[in-house]
Design a protein around this motif. Structure first.
Motif, PDB file in Angstrom:
ATOM      1  N   GLN A 172       0.861  -1.185   0.000  1.00  0.00           N
ATOM      2  CA  GLN A 172       0.000   0.000   0.000  1.00  0.00           C
ATOM      3  C   GLN A 172       0.903   1.244   0.000  1.00  0.00           C
ATOM      4  OE1 GLN A 172      -2.178  -0.366   3.691  1.00  0.00           O
ATOM      5  NE2 GLN A 172      -0.360  -0.798   4.895  1.00  0.00           N
ATOM      6  N   GLN A 177       2.755   7.921   4.540  1.00  0.00           N
ATOM      7  CA  GLN A 177       2.217   8.749   5.622  1.00  0.00           C
ATOM      8  C   GLN A 177       3.242   8.871   6.749  1.00  0.00           C
ATOM      9  OE1 GLN A 177      -1.552   7.690   7.382  1.00  0.00           O
ATOM     10  NE2 GLN A 177      -2.385   6.909   5.462  1.00  0.00           N
ATOM     11  N   ARG A 198       0.706  -6.852  -4.516  1.00  0.00           N
ATOM     12  CA  ARG A 198       0.054  -7.882  -3.700  1.00  0.00           C
ATOM     13  C   ARG A 198      -0.048  -9.159  -4.511  1.00  0.00           C
ATOM     14  NH1 ARG A 198      -4.971  -4.460  -1.110  1.00  0.00           N
ATOM     15  NH2 ARG A 198      -3.620  -2.737  -0.472  1.00  0.00           N
ATOM     16  N   GLU A 214      -2.038   7.876  -2.094  1.00  0.00           N
ATOM     17  CA  GLU A 214      -2.263   8.051  -0.675  1.00  0.00           C
ATOM     18  C   GLU A 214      -2.543   9.524  -0.417  1.00  0.00           C
ATOM     19  OE1 GLU A 214      -2.076   5.306   0.949  1.00  0.00           O
ATOM     20  OE2 GLU A 214      -2.446   6.019   2.992  1.00  0.00           O
TER      21      GLU A 214
HETATM   22  N1  DAH Z   1      -3.932   1.323   2.449  1.00  0.00           N
HETATM   23  C1  DAH Z   1      -5.297   0.886   2.293  1.00  0.00           C
HETATM   24  C2  DAH Z   1      -5.357  -0.243   1.280  1.00  0.00           C
HETATM   25  O1  DAH Z   1      -4.405  -0.508   0.647  1.00  0.00           O
HETATM   26  C3  DAH Z   1      -6.151   1.997   1.788  1.00  0.00           C
HETATM   27  C4  DAH Z   1      -6.331   3.041   2.835  1.00  0.00           C
HETATM   28  C5  DAH Z   1      -7.343   2.948   3.716  1.00  0.00           C
HETATM   29  C6  DAH Z   1      -5.447   4.097   2.928  1.00  0.00           C
HETATM   30  C7  DAH Z   1      -7.532   3.911   4.700  1.00  0.00           C
HETATM   31  C8  DAH Z   1      -5.603   5.053   3.904  1.00  0.00           C
HETATM   32  C9  DAH Z   1      -6.654   4.943   4.770  1.00  0.00           C
HETATM   33  O2  DAH Z   1      -4.794   6.081   4.026  1.00  0.00           O
HETATM   34  O3  DAH Z   1      -6.810   5.897   5.712  1.00  0.00           O
HETATM   35  O4  DAH Z   1      -6.376  -0.880   1.157  1.00  0.00           O
END
Ligand code: DAH
Length: 341
Positions: A172, A177, A198, A214
């Motif tokens: 991800q 962040q 993935r 993101e």
């Molecule tokens: N990283 C999550 C995914 O790959 C997606 C995601 C969900 C990113 C919530 C975020 C978040 O920043 O707050 O499914």
């Protein structure tokens, strides 16, 4: 001697006139007029002639030399002209032949949507951040409040690069962040697009490599309304005012509360079809309020600051934007598909 001279004259002039090229001509010049040439050799014997004969022979020899000289000059000119004509003919340009056109490439549809997305978020005061695709377990999971044993860490889902699970291909863009918060104090407003990996089977909406964007906002007094307002604004700008969003409660380890946001299926407009697998809606992104543990882990005081975050799937964003119903088309590099954008 006079007969010899006359023979040379007949033969030499004849051969000069029929010389096939400049080399042959040069050889003839050496043969007759050169230092060891036939004419020169004869003239060397002039001393043996009588006083009456000498001027006659001398005159004849001179006139032969002149005739030969001028014949050579004529032949040289003729041969050069022929050579030039031939070259002109060979090098002639046919200006009526159609030119070669170089085909210009086009932006990939996903790059178009990514650029539009950046533009919209930059317009809302966001900056672009970047992070590595090869990540550590710490940034991809631990710092995002994803404990050991969490199903997302499963070897069946994640491409690990080390036996001890310490290094992996990020699953991800969320680790960016953490990388941003470690370096920068609030207010923070970033988006970070990039590739993620993935172990997914390939189908119309899945690929083992895909793209996410993101988003992270951390400041004083940030609430869920800011999250909703930002995303509704973004989607409206990208898709126009008709685009319908649906917010669903969900769970992510790094946000609390969390939600998933769906967009009404572009193919069936909510009826349910193959593209949306009968749902009428297509999942577009995950989001939520950044978990206090994530903020604190990055040294951000949660008594003062709060934040929201989201992760958008770029393939799905693009599918909706251009009504493409199979994600695989984005990666097949088929010019017939790519040239339509
Ligand atoms: N990283 C999550 C995914 O790959 C997606 C995601 C969900 C990113 C919530 C975020 C978040 O920043 O707050 O499914």
């Amino acid at each position: 001697m006079i007969t010899q001279l006359e023979q040379i004259r007949e033969k030499a002039i004849e051969r000069v006139r029929s010389a096939a090229n400049l080399q042959e001509l040069e050889q003839l010049r050496i043969k007759y007029l050169g230092k060891k040439g036939e004419l020169t050799a004869l003239l060397k014997n002039m001393g043996k002639l009588s006083a009456e004969e000498r001027p006659v022979v001398g005159q004849l020899a001179n006139s032969i030399r002149e005739k030969l000289d001028s014949a050579m000059k004529d032949r040289t000119e003729a041969l050069s002209r022929e050579a030039m004509d031939l070259r002109l003919q060979e090098e002639a340009l046919d200006v009526t032949i159609p030119g070669k056109t170089t085909e210009l490439g086009k932006k990939h549809p996903m790059s178009i949507v990514l650029d539009e997305t950046k533009e919209i978020f930059i317009g809302m005061g966001f900056e672009i951040a970047e992070g590595p695709e090869i990540e550590t377990e710490y940034y991809n999971f631990t710092a995002l409040n994803t404990k050991p044993g969490h199903p997302a860490r499963d070897w069946q889902d994640t491409f690990y690069l080390r036996e001890d699970s310490s290094v992996l291909l990020r699953t991800q863009t969320s680790p960016v962040q953490v990388r941003v918060m470690e370096k920068k104090k609030p207010p923070i407003r970033i988006i970070s697009p990039g590739r993620v990996y993935r172990k997914d089977e390939v189908d119309a909406t899945h690929s083992p490599m895909f793209h996410q964007i993101e988003g992270l906002v951390v400041d004083k007094g940030i609430t869920m309304t800011d999250l909703k307002g930002t995303l509704v604004q973004f989607v409206g700008k990208l898709y126009g005012p008709d685009a319908k969003l649906r917010f669903r409660p969900h769970h992510f380890p790094f946000t609390e509360p969390s939600c998933e946001i769906d967009i009404m299926c572009f193919e069936c407009r909510g009826e349910g079809c193959r593209v949306c697998k009968g749902e009428g809606w297509i999942e577009l992104l995950g989001a939520g309020m950044v978990h206090p543990r994530v903020l604190e882990g990055c040294g951000i005081d949660t008594d003062i600051y709060s934040g929201f975050a989201f992760g958008i799937g770029v393939e799905r964003l693009t599918m909706r934007r251009f009504s493409v119903s199979d994600m695989r088309l984005f990666f097949e590099n088929d010019i017939r598909f790519l040239s339509q954008f």
